[in-house]
Design a protein around this motif. Structure first.
Motif, PDB file in Angstrom:
ATOM      1  N   LEU A 296      65.356  25.300  53.749  1.00  0.00           N
ATOM      2  CA  LEU A 296      65.568  26.745  53.889  1.00  0.00           C
ATOM      3  C   LEU A 296      64.266  27.546  53.876  1.00  0.00           C
ATOM      4  O   LEU A 296      64.304  28.776  54.016  1.00  0.00           O
ATOM      5  CB  LEU A 296      66.487  27.247  52.778  1.00  0.00           C
ATOM      6  N   ASP A 297      63.139  26.886  53.731  1.00  0.00           N
ATOM      7  CA  ASP A 297      61.867  27.597  53.707  1.00  0.00           C
ATOM      8  C   ASP A 297      61.658  28.347  55.023  1.00  0.00           C
ATOM      9  O   ASP A 297      61.833  27.799  56.111  1.00  0.00           O
ATOM     10  CB  ASP A 297      60.712  26.622  53.493  1.00  0.00           C
ATOM     11  N   GLY A 298      61.306  29.605  54.900  1.00  0.00           N
ATOM     12  CA  GLY A 298      61.066  30.426  56.079  1.00  0.00           C
ATOM     13  C   GLY A 298      62.287  31.116  56.628  1.00  0.00           C
ATOM     14  O   GLY A 298      62.177  31.963  57.532  1.00  0.00           O
ATOM     15  N   VAL A 299      63.470  30.806  56.111  1.00  0.00           N
ATOM     16  CA  VAL A 299      64.712  31.398  56.622  1.00  0.00           C
ATOM     17  C   VAL A 299      64.854  32.843  56.137  1.00  0.00           C
ATOM     18  O   VAL A 299      64.632  33.150  54.966  1.00  0.00           O
ATOM     19  CB  VAL A 299      65.927  30.565  56.168  1.00  0.00           C
ATOM     20  N   HIS A 300      65.235  33.721  57.058  1.00  0.00           N
ATOM     21  CA  HIS A 300      65.500  35.126  56.734  1.00  0.00           C
ATOM     22  C   HIS A 300      67.003  35.287  56.505  1.00  0.00           C
ATOM     23  O   HIS A 300      67.799  34.993  57.398  1.00  0.00           O
ATOM     24  CB  HIS A 300      65.044  36.038  57.870  1.00  0.00           C
ATOM     25  N   GLY A 390      77.487  49.800  56.775  1.00  0.00           N
ATOM     26  CA  GLY A 390      76.342  49.773  57.686  1.00  0.00           C
ATOM     27  C   GLY A 390      74.975  49.592  57.065  1.00  0.00           C
ATOM     28  O   GLY A 390      73.965  49.881  57.699  1.00  0.00           O
ATOM     29  N   CYS A 391      74.910  49.095  55.835  1.00  0.00           N
ATOM     30  CA  CYS A 391      73.621  48.964  55.166  1.00  0.00           C
ATOM     31  C   CYS A 391      73.283  47.491  54.936  1.00  0.00           C
ATOM     32  O   CYS A 391      74.175  46.661  54.774  1.00  0.00           O
ATOM     33  CB  CYS A 391      73.642  49.688  53.831  1.00  0.00           C
ATOM     34  N   GLY A 392      71.995  47.186  54.930  1.00  0.00           N
ATOM     35  CA  GLY A 392      71.605  45.807  54.710  1.00  0.00           C
ATOM     36  C   GLY A 392      70.107  45.636  54.587  1.00  0.00           C
ATOM     37  O   GLY A 392      69.327  46.573  54.762  1.00  0.00           O
ATOM     38  N   ALA A 393      69.716  44.410  54.263  1.00  0.00           N
ATOM     39  CA  ALA A 393      68.312  44.050  54.127  1.00  0.00           C
ATOM     40  C   ALA A 393      68.161  42.593  54.543  1.00  0.00           C
ATOM     41  O   ALA A 393      69.145  41.862  54.681  1.00  0.00           O
ATOM     42  CB  ALA A 393      67.850  44.240  52.689  1.00  0.00           C
ATOM     43  N   LEU A 394      66.934  42.176  54.756  1.00  0.00           N
ATOM     44  CA  LEU A 394      66.631  40.773  54.998  1.00  0.00           C
ATOM     45  C   LEU A 394      65.618  40.308  53.956  1.00  0.00           C
ATOM     46  O   LEU A 394      64.669  41.032  53.640  1.00  0.00           O
ATOM     47  CB  LEU A 394      66.041  40.566  56.395  1.00  0.00           C
ATOM     48  N   VAL A 395      65.855  39.119  53.421  1.00  0.00           N
ATOM     49  CA  VAL A 395      64.881  38.497  52.540  1.00  0.00           C
ATOM     50  C   VAL A 395      64.496  37.147  53.129  1.00  0.00           C
ATOM     51  O   VAL A 395      65.306  36.478  53.773  1.00  0.00           O
ATOM     52  CB  VAL A 395      65.420  38.314  51.106  1.00  0.00           C
ATOM     53  N   ARG A 396      63.265  36.752  52.908  1.00  0.00           N
ATOM     54  CA  ARG A 396      62.760  35.487  53.445  1.00  0.00           C
ATOM     55  C   ARG A 396      62.377  34.557  52.297  1.00  0.00           C
ATOM     56  O   ARG A 396      61.742  34.986  51.331  1.00  0.00           O
ATOM     57  CB  ARG A 396      61.533  35.744  54.316  1.00  0.00           C
ATOM     58  N   LEU A 397      62.797  33.314  52.426  1.00  0.00           N
ATOM     59  CA  LEU A 397      62.375  32.314  51.460  1.00  0.00           C
ATOM     60  C   LEU A 397      61.007  31.785  51.877  1.00  0.00           C
ATOM     61  O   LEU A 397      60.833  31.271  52.973  1.00  0.00           O
ATOM     62  CB  LEU A 397      63.384  31.157  51.423  1.00  0.00           C
ATOM     63  N   LYS A 398      60.035  31.936  50.992  1.00  0.00           N
ATOM     64  CA  LYS A 398      58.671  31.525  51.309  1.00  0.00           C
ATOM     65  C   LYS A 398      58.017  30.929  50.075  1.00  0.00           C
ATOM     66  O   LYS A 398      57.957  31.558  49.025  1.00  0.00           O
ATOM     67  CB  LYS A 398      57.849  32.722  51.808  1.00  0.00           C
ATOM     68  N   ASN A 399      57.562  29.697  50.216  1.00  0.00           N
ATOM     69  CA  ASN A 399      56.873  29.002  49.113  1.00  0.00           C
ATOM     70  C   ASN A 399      57.686  29.002  47.824  1.00  0.00           C
ATOM     71  O   ASN A 399      57.170  29.232  46.737  1.00  0.00           O
ATOM     72  CB  ASN A 399      55.495  29.628  48.869  1.00  0.00           C
TER      73      ASN A 399
END
Length: 417
Positions: A296-300, A390-399
């Motif tokens: 899952l590394d790098g997945v938004h 209608g609201c949201g965010a994106l988070v990314r798994l990194k390191n």
């Protein structure tokens, strides 16, 4: 059986049911408030939940129950709702099975006599018609069609599955456009499970990503929903040449964690270097295993609520409530938020309904309920019957850690067609 006979039989059944209900009500001692409302006494409101705690794929939403319990416990510590404490029975496990989902709904209403079901968290919501007929206020994450349209069933983020005459929320495509520096000239491939939910998701997101300016090069609900593929090569080969013989700029998976791990691992091994995204894998508990963390590394990941990385007062309170109920620090996940916000919306409407709580007073309060600035954005239940908030965010798994890649914001929806 002919239609007239069926009609007569149905009418007779309804009359019999009414007679039985009347008899049982008159035969039961009234509570000290004199209330005959199912699940409501002078000092308590009985609530239960339905959650897929176990599934064939191993995916679990069990922490939904913890989230709901945390919110109800805080409400009770603050005096309850107009002096009534919430008697939360916990969640029934439907095993993500249609028969068990309906059985759980029947048990909670007919045996446990709950006033409301909150949370309801399962992709299998076969008990919806029963709960609607029984006039049971029901709250959950509105990611299945049963949350869209009924009078007694509410999504804490609104109707997340577009319906005719409704709209499509654009938080996912617009958030990805921010990450990619714009949608113009960018291609996306969308993959989902081979079931009704997957087919509808493909239809919805194909339209949403196209409206945001992306080229949708691939969109298919073809992955078996009942068992994980042992070989993903058939899917990855199609995806990697879907954009005019080349790989797309982004791969969008509308599937649960075990599927995403398999798909993303296969794509990475095949040399894919584009953006990977899904709406499921925001769960620090997934980081405990190195293989999962690597897959899952790098997945938004799309969120329909404020990220845990936020330091807002509401998020701080949420974390404190979870810690107190769990009895220790635990990794936060989106299932906790599902339970918490389902309970939070139920409590808000029950508070507005006033001291004389009945299904009618609750429904009247819900019909005009709205508020602003919550962890899921601005809530409006009248709008939420057909539209997401209608609201949201994106988070990314990194390191090995999550970081916000697209901040929590609300976007203008588009008509669903």
């Amino acid at each position: 059986m002919s239609r007239p006979i069926r009609t007569i039989a149905a009418a007779a059944a309804l009359l019999l049911a009414a007679a039985c209900n009347s008899a049982s009500t008159s035969g039961e001692p009234a509570d000290k408030s004199g209330s005959s409302v199912r699940g409501v006494t002078a000092d308590s409101i009985k609530v239960g939940g339905i959650v897929s705690m176990t599934t064939a794929s191993g995916y679990s939403k069990k922490d939904t129950d913890l989230g709901a319990r945390a919110r109800y416990e805080r409400a009770n510590a603050e005096g309850g709702v107009h002096g009534r404490k919430i008697e939360y029975l916990g969640a029934e496990d439907d095993g993500q099975d249609p028969g068990r989902n309906l059985a759980a709904a029947r048990k909670l209403v007919q045996q446990e006599k709950v006033f409301a079901v909150s949370p309801m968290s399962s992709v299998t919501f076969s008990g919806a018609d029963f709960l609607e007929r029984q006039k049971v206020p029901t709250f959950g994450w509105g990611t299945v069609p049963q949350f869209c349209g009924p009078q007694y069933i509410y999504g804490f983020g609104g109707c997340m599955v577009p319906t005719p005459g409704g709209t499509i929320t654009q938080s996912w495509p617009e958030g990805l456009a921010q990450v990619l520096g714009g949608a113009k000239g960018k291609s996306v491939a969308i993959l989902a499970n081979d079931n009704d939910a997957g087919g509808f998701a493909i239809r919805t997101y194909r339209q949403g990503f196209a409206a945001a300016g992306f080229q949708v090069s691939y969109a298919k609900p073809i992955v078996p929903a009942t068992s994980l593929p042992s070989d993903w090569s058939a899917y990855t080969k199609e995806i990697l040449r879907s954009a005019g013989g080349k790989a797309p700029d982004a791969v969008v998976s509308v599937m649960q964690t075990p599927y995403n791990i398999g798909l993303f691992t296969a794509l990475k091994r095949a040399g894919y270097r584009g953006l990977l995204t899904d709406p499921t894998d925001y769960d620090p508990g997934l980081l405990a295993k190195s293989a999962t963390r690597q897959a899952l590394d790098g997945v938004h990941v799309l969120l329909s609520f404020e990220p845990f990385e936020s330091d807002s007062p509401a998020m701080t309170r949420f974390k404190e409530d979870i810690r107190k109920t769990a009895g220790k620090d635990v990794p936060l996940n989106m299932h906790m938020m599902t339970g918490y916000m389902s309970a939070d919306l139920f409590l808000a409407v029950a508070e507005k309904a006033g001291e004389k709580l009945t299904v009618d007073s609750f429904q009247k309060a819900a019909a005009s309920y709205s508020d602003t600035g919550t962890m899921v954005g601005d809530r409006d239940l009248a709008k939420g019957r057909k539209e997401a908030f209608g609201c949201g965010a994106l988070v990314r798994l990194k390191n090995g850690a999550y970081e916000v890649s697209s901040p929590f914001a609300c976007y203008e929806p588009i008509p669903f067609g």
